[in-house]
Design a protein around this motif. Structure first.
Motif, short mmCIF file in Angstrom:
data_model
loop_
_atom_site.label_atom_id
_atom_site.label_comp_id
_atom_site.label_asym_id
_atom_site.label_seq_id
_atom_site.Cartn_x
_atom_site.Cartn_y
_atom_site.Cartn_z
N ILE A 1 0.83 -1.20 0.00
CA ILE A 1 0.00 0.00 0.00
C ILE A 1 0.87 1.25 0.00
CG2 ILE A 1 -1.69 1.29 1.40
CD1 ILE A 1 -2.24 -1.76 2.51
N GLY A 2 0.48 2.25 -0.77
CA GLY A 2 1.23 3.50 -0.72
C GLY A 2 0.73 4.50 -1.75
N ASN A 3 0.37 5.70 -1.26
CA ASN A 3 -0.03 6.75 -2.21
C ASN A 3 1.12 7.10 -3.14
OD1 ASN A 3 -2.62 6.96 -1.25
ND2 ASN A 3 -2.14 8.59 0.22
N GLY A 4 2.35 6.83 -2.68
CA GLY A 4 3.53 7.18 -3.47
C GLY A 4 3.72 6.36 -4.73
N MET A 5 2.94 5.29 -4.91
CA MET A 5 3.15 4.46 -6.11
C MET A 5 2.40 5.00 -7.33
SD MET A 5 0.80 1.04 -5.70
CE MET A 5 1.37 0.54 -4.08
N ARG A 6 1.52 5.99 -7.08
CA ARG A 6 0.72 6.57 -8.16
C ARG A 6 1.62 7.08 -9.30
NH1 ARG A 6 -4.69 9.33 -6.95
NH2 ARG A 6 -4.26 8.69 -4.83
N GLY A 7 1.45 6.53 -10.46
CA GLY A 7 2.19 7.01 -11.63
C GLY A 7 3.66 6.61 -11.68
N VAL A 8 4.11 5.84 -10.71
CA VAL A 8 5.52 5.43 -10.73
C VAL A 8 5.64 4.11 -11.51
CG1 VAL A 8 7.51 4.74 -9.31
CG2 VAL A 8 5.94 6.51 -8.49
N PRO A 9 6.41 4.10 -12.59
CA PRO A 9 6.50 2.87 -13.37
C PRO A 9 7.41 1.83 -12.71
CG PRO A 9 7.85 4.57 -14.38
CD PRO A 9 7.22 5.19 -13.17
N GLY A 10 7.17 0.59 -12.99
CA GLY A 10 8.09 -0.46 -12.59
C GLY A 10 7.91 -1.04 -11.20
N VAL A 11 6.85 -0.60 -10.48
CA VAL A 11 6.68 -1.12 -9.12
C VAL A 11 6.30 -2.60 -9.16
CG1 VAL A 11 5.52 -0.79 -6.90
CG2 VAL A 11 5.93 1.17 -8.38
N ASP B 1 -3.92 -4.51 -9.27
CA ASP B 1 -3.44 -3.23 -8.73
C ASP B 1 -4.50 -2.15 -8.85
OD1 ASP B 1 -3.09 -3.26 -11.55
OD2 ASP B 1 -1.77 -1.54 -11.39
N SER B 2 -4.38 -1.16 -7.98
CA SER B 2 -5.22 0.04 -8.05
C SER B 2 -4.25 1.21 -7.93
CB SER B 2 -6.22 0.06 -6.90
OG SER B 2 -5.56 0.41 -5.70
N HIS B 3 -4.77 2.43 -7.81
CA HIS B 3 -3.86 3.58 -7.78
C HIS B 3 -2.94 3.59 -6.54
CE1 HIS B 3 -7.45 4.78 -5.64
NE2 HIS B 3 -6.68 5.56 -4.94
N ASN B 4 -3.37 2.95 -5.44
CA ASN B 4 -2.48 2.98 -4.27
C ASN B 4 -2.23 1.61 -3.62
OD1 ASN B 4 -4.85 2.51 -2.94
ND2 ASN B 4 -4.67 4.21 -1.50
N THR B 5 -2.58 0.54 -4.32
CA THR B 5 -2.34 -0.79 -3.75
C THR B 5 -1.99 -1.78 -4.86
OG1 THR B 5 -4.02 -0.34 -2.07
CG2 THR B 5 -3.35 -2.62 -2.29
N ILE B 6 -1.04 -2.66 -4.54
CA ILE B 6 -0.76 -3.78 -5.45
C ILE B 6 -0.94 -5.06 -4.63
CG2 ILE B 6 1.07 -5.01 -6.73
CD1 ILE B 6 2.14 -2.31 -7.59
#
Ligand code: ADP
Ligand code: MG
Length: 397
Positions: free
Chosen positions: A340-350, A370-375
């Motif tokens: 979980i993390g709001n910081g993953m929004r739009g970050v490629p390669g997670v 995945d969703s905008h803040n959870t994988i």
């Protein structure tokens, strides 16, 4: 009058020594000029004499056909015992207290025993007590329906009692006291070097709670958020500052804030003949919904469908699948890991990094979403600890 709601979990009230620590936290609030409302859970955890599970085990056997109304009445006793015992501790320290059941505290629910919904909170009684300098001690996890019967609000719902009272009383803040120093980057029982998150947004913590981090009830987060009331998670047994949860956007350079998981999931894989129009099982999801089966991690392909269910629903789902002659396979004992993390929004390669890490550790990934803040990653239950620890490390938590 500045009100603070302080909720203490089962381990916090488990021994007299700990109840003295609870009293210290309540007295500290009084000394700051605040008016505390105390909410308590039942004493201890499974196996302890007055814990909720212990009470349930007194009647929960195959011959028992007790109504859910009666079971709620039994379960409500745990918090009542705890409230009175806690009351005595504060009384001995020279404070005036009054112990209230959920209903007496004005928590009015519907009739859905075992998982009742809170309809409204009548706060006059508590407010009057506070004005008179009395500390109300409210038994968590319970309410009262319109017939005056005891109802319970679902497991872990003492947090909910705290949050709902905090919102209704327009508290300055709500404190949830437990046995860890706050919300951590992972369950410390799984990742021993997990660290405390000092600040987190309501929506991230809600996601954490929804995905299985037991530290707070997800609906408690919703109530606090709705009332815009700051929520703290703290340790009864320490003076550490804990975690503060607010609407403020938390500036962190972390991509992932933390990891939670849910065990005992079953993966269902259904295949069918693509060319047969009658065989696409379109009614399947409707049928599952009508039977109150929640499903998640759903992937639909032309010739098969994959989804996961709570392990406890497996037998029921098997029956339903047989009824429609579905061609299916099941994988039991899976664990759904959520990063979980709001910081993953739009970050490629997670996702790539997650899959590579799990692969490097020889962990088979059964499904992802995945969703905008959870994988989410579904793995076998026996891989849970290794998977979470390796992901925790690779994301620098
Ligand atoms: P209480 O009885 O005080 O309500 P709970 O057992 O419900 O306590 O919740 C506290 C427990 O939640 C901790 O002991 C910890 O093992 C577990 N937990 C799971 N995930 C987390 C997390 N991310 N941060 C902190 N604790 C967590
Ligand atoms: Mg809890």
């Amino acid at each position: 009058m500045k009100i603070v709601v302080q909720k203490f979990g089962g381990t916090s009230v488990a021994t007299q020594q700990r109840r003295e620590m609870v009293a210290n936290k309540v007295i500290e609030s009084m000394e700051k000029g605040l008016s505390p409302v105390v909410v308590v859970s039942a004493i201890g955890r499974k196996g302890d004499p007055y814990a909720t599970d212990t009470l349930l085990s007194l009647v929960n056997n195959s011959e028992s056909h007790l109504d859910r109304r009666e079971i709620d009445l039994l379960l409500s006793c745990g918090e009542i015992i705890s409230g009175v015992v806690m009351g005595e501790t504060l009384e001995k320290r020279g404070y005036r207290v009054k112990v209230l059941t959920g209903g007496q505290a004005g928590i009015i629910t519907n009739n859905n025993y075992g998982d009742a919904e809170i309809l409204r909170v009548e706060t006059e009684k508590i407010k009057k007590m506070l004005e008179e300098g009395i500390i109300p001690i409210v038994t968590g996890f319970q309410g009262m329906n319109s017939d005056g019967d005891f109802t319970t609000l679902g497991r872990g719902a003492s947090d909910l009692t705290g949050a709902v009272l905090g919102e209704a009383l327009k508290a300055e803040y709500i404190e949830i006291y437990t046995d860890v120093d706050g919300i951590m980057t992972a369950d410390p029982r799984i990742v021993p070097d997990a660290s405390v998150i000092d600040k987190i947004s309501y929506n991230e913590v809600f996601q954490f709670a929804e995905q299985g981090a037991k530290v707070i009830h997800p609906r408690a987060v919703e109530y606090a958020m709705r009332g815009n009331i700051p929520l703290y998670i703290k340790n009864t047994m320490s003076n550490s500052p804990g975690t503060i949860i607010t609407t403020a956007r938390v500036n962190s350079n972390r991509i992932i804030t933390g990891i939670a998981h849910m065990s005992n999931r079953t993966q269902v894989n259904i295949t069918f003949n693509e060319n047969d129009p009658h065989e696409d099982n379109n009614d399947l999801f409707t049928m599952l919904a009508e039977n109150n089966i929640s499903i998640d991690l759903i992937n639909v392909f032309p010739s098969h469908k994959v989804f996961t269910i709570d392990g406890k629903d497996t037998e029921k789902v098997k029956e339903l699948l047989k009824r429609i002659n579905a061609n299916y396979t099941l994988i039991y004992n899976c664990s759904k890991i959520a990063l979980i993390g709001n910081g993953m929004r739009g970050v490629p390669g997670v996702m790539a990094k997650i899959l590579q890490t799990l692969n490097n550790n020889n962990i088979k990934v059964l499904q992802t979403a995945d969703s905008h803040n959870t994988i989410w990653c579904l793995v076998k239950e026996e891989d849970t600890i290794k998977a979470i620890n390796s992901l925790h490390k690779i994301f620098g938590l």
